[in-house]
Write an enzyme that holds these catalytic residues in place. Structure first.
Site, PDB file in Angstrom:
ATOM      1  N   THR A  51       5.978  -9.208  -9.703  1.00 45.40           N
ATOM      2  CA  THR A  51       6.393 -10.543  -9.282  1.00 45.40           C
ATOM      3  C   THR A  51       6.205 -11.555 -10.406  1.00 45.40           C
ATOM      4  O   THR A  51       7.129 -12.307 -10.752  1.00 45.40           O
ATOM      5  CB  THR A  51       5.584 -10.979  -8.043  1.00 45.40           C
ATOM      6  N   THR A  52       5.012 -11.577 -10.983  1.00 42.55           N
ATOM      7  CA  THR A  52       4.715 -12.511 -12.067  1.00 42.55           C
ATOM      8  C   THR A  52       5.624 -12.276 -13.271  1.00 42.55           C
ATOM      9  O   THR A  52       6.003 -13.226 -13.971  1.00 42.55           O
ATOM     10  CB  THR A  52       3.242 -12.379 -12.487  1.00 42.55           C
ATOM     11  N   TYR A 143       3.023  -1.011  -3.952  1.00 44.17           N
ATOM     12  CA  TYR A 143       2.815  -2.445  -4.125  1.00 44.17           C
ATOM     13  C   TYR A 143       3.087  -3.118  -2.784  1.00 44.17           C
ATOM     14  O   TYR A 143       4.235  -3.302  -2.385  1.00 44.17           O
ATOM     15  CB  TYR A 143       3.751  -2.945  -5.223  1.00 44.17           C
ATOM     16  N   LYS A 173      -1.586  -1.663  -4.707  1.00 39.50           N
ATOM     17  CA  LYS A 173      -1.847  -3.065  -5.006  1.00 39.50           C
ATOM     18  C   LYS A 173      -1.654  -3.816  -3.702  1.00 39.50           C
ATOM     19  O   LYS A 173      -0.540  -3.895  -3.179  1.00 39.50           O
ATOM     20  CB  LYS A 173      -0.888  -3.577  -6.079  1.00 39.50           C
ATOM     21  N   GLY A 199      -4.889  -8.005  -4.583  1.00 40.01           N
ATOM     22  CA  GLY A 199      -3.915  -8.820  -5.283  1.00 40.01           C
ATOM     23  C   GLY A 199      -3.904 -10.289  -4.919  1.00 40.01           C
ATOM     24  O   GLY A 199      -2.940 -10.987  -5.241  1.00 40.01           O
ATOM     25  N   ASP A 201      -5.996 -13.310  -5.878  1.00 40.60           N
ATOM     26  CA  ASP A 201      -7.040 -13.605  -6.852  1.00 40.60           C
ATOM     27  C   ASP A 201      -8.146 -14.491  -6.286  1.00 40.60           C
ATOM     28  O   ASP A 201      -9.324 -14.277  -6.577  1.00 40.60           O
ATOM     29  CB  ASP A 201      -6.423 -14.282  -8.075  1.00 40.60           C
TER      30      ASP A 201
END
Length: 320
Positions: A51-52, A143, A173, A199, A201
């Site tokens: 995604t990032t 994910y 994840k 995932g 943070d």
């Protein structure tokens, strides 16, 4: 790269894809980016094209090139390079999986298809199985990010018996705030040695208490050092210090959430902190505003995440 049999653990940076002002990938800074993660943030594993990294906004050709550059630049420097190969098309996912194996990646990860969605666990596993089979020598990770995919199949349910269908499955994840689901992933798989990577943070400490073996996230690009301090405090059972570190990280994340925080803003913050130009996001996303960057800079300094001497010349000017 490390042996694929090595367990993925600790902090894993969800890498940003650097771009030029014209929206093309800026491969020239990835080597510098690797060195920054390792030397400045203490982060030695990465999750590419997620995604990032705007993976689903890139063409298959671009995703291949980005993966290859990270593997090449990370050789003998990074512990693990995991490539996200999820796509709406099974054929594209398989192509990316095969390519990841060919270039020497350490693992592959896949999100659930999110347009024509799998409606139950068996349908989802059948899709994942077909992708994993394209790279039978690579560890395979799921994910789980239901807020973006809209696929609400619980991770705990998915993990039940998954290795019988996907022998290379090594973990997931978990990008969701459902700690009941995550806790049951840990509790019901204690004997399987899965990599259970959290995932979200800003909630990592809670996940560590529940048994997370590591974490994948965007903030570890620029808050990796601080988050590693939290992990170290947790490991030595100094829970008061660990909590203080988590609260400090939360203060920053809470601040930017209120301003509007996503991939665009992550690229801007990474540019600000590292001095490495991440460039704008690809449309439909729009670059972060100068007002956001100025406010984020003040907050970073107030929390001692950024000193005046660390602010690289020109970081803000590139966003005008």
């Amino acid at each position: 790269m490390a042996s694929p049999k090595k367990k993925l653990q600790g902090l894993v940076a969800a890498t940003i894809t650097p771009m030029t002002e014209h929206g093309e990938i800026n491969f020239s800074v990835i080597g510098q980016y690797v060195d920054y993660l390792v030397e400045e943030q203490g982060v030695k594993s990465i999750f590419v094209n997620g995604t990032t990294g705007e993976g689903l906004s890139l063409s298959v050709s671009e995703r291949r090139q980005v993966a290859e550059e990270w593997v090449t630049q990370g050789r003998n420097k990074l512990d693990q390079v995991v490539i996200h190969v999820g796509a709406l098309s099974l054929k594209e996912s398989q192509e990316l999986a095969r390519h990841a194996a060919e270039i020497g990646a350490d693992g592959i990860a896949v999100i659930a298809p999110f347009f024509l969605k799998p409606w139950n666990k068996d349908v989802l596993i059948n899709f994942l199985k077909e992708v994993a089979a394209a790279a039978p020598a690579l560890p395979f990770y799921y994910y789980h990010i239901p807020a973006l995919t809209g696929v609400k199949i619980r991770a705990e349910e998915l993990l039940d018996g998954i290795q019988e269908k996907i022998p290379t499955f090594q973990g997931l994840k978990f990008s969701d705030t459902d700690l009941l689901d995550f806790g049951q992933c840990v509790d019901q798989n204690r004997q399987r040695q899965f990599a259970l990577l959290f995932g979200v943070d800003e909630q990592l400490l809670s996940a560590l208490v529940m048994g997370a073996t590591g974490a994948v996230g965007s903030t570890y690009n620029y808050l990796g050092k601080k988050t590693n301090q939290m992990l170290e405090a947790f490991e030595r059972k100094d829970f008061s210090s660990a909590l203080n570190h988590q609260f400090c990280i939360q203060r920053f994340i809470n601040f930017v959430f209120k301003l509007g925080f996503g991939v665009s803003q992550t690229k801007a913050i990474m540019t600000l902190v590292s001095g490495i130009p991440m460039g704008p996001p690809r449309v439909p996303l729009q670059k972060a505003s100068r007002e956001f960057i100025a406010a984020a800079e003040v907050k970073l300094k107030s929390l001692d995440f950024l000193s005046s001497t660390e602010l690289k010349d020109g970081s803000l000017e590139s966003w005008s």
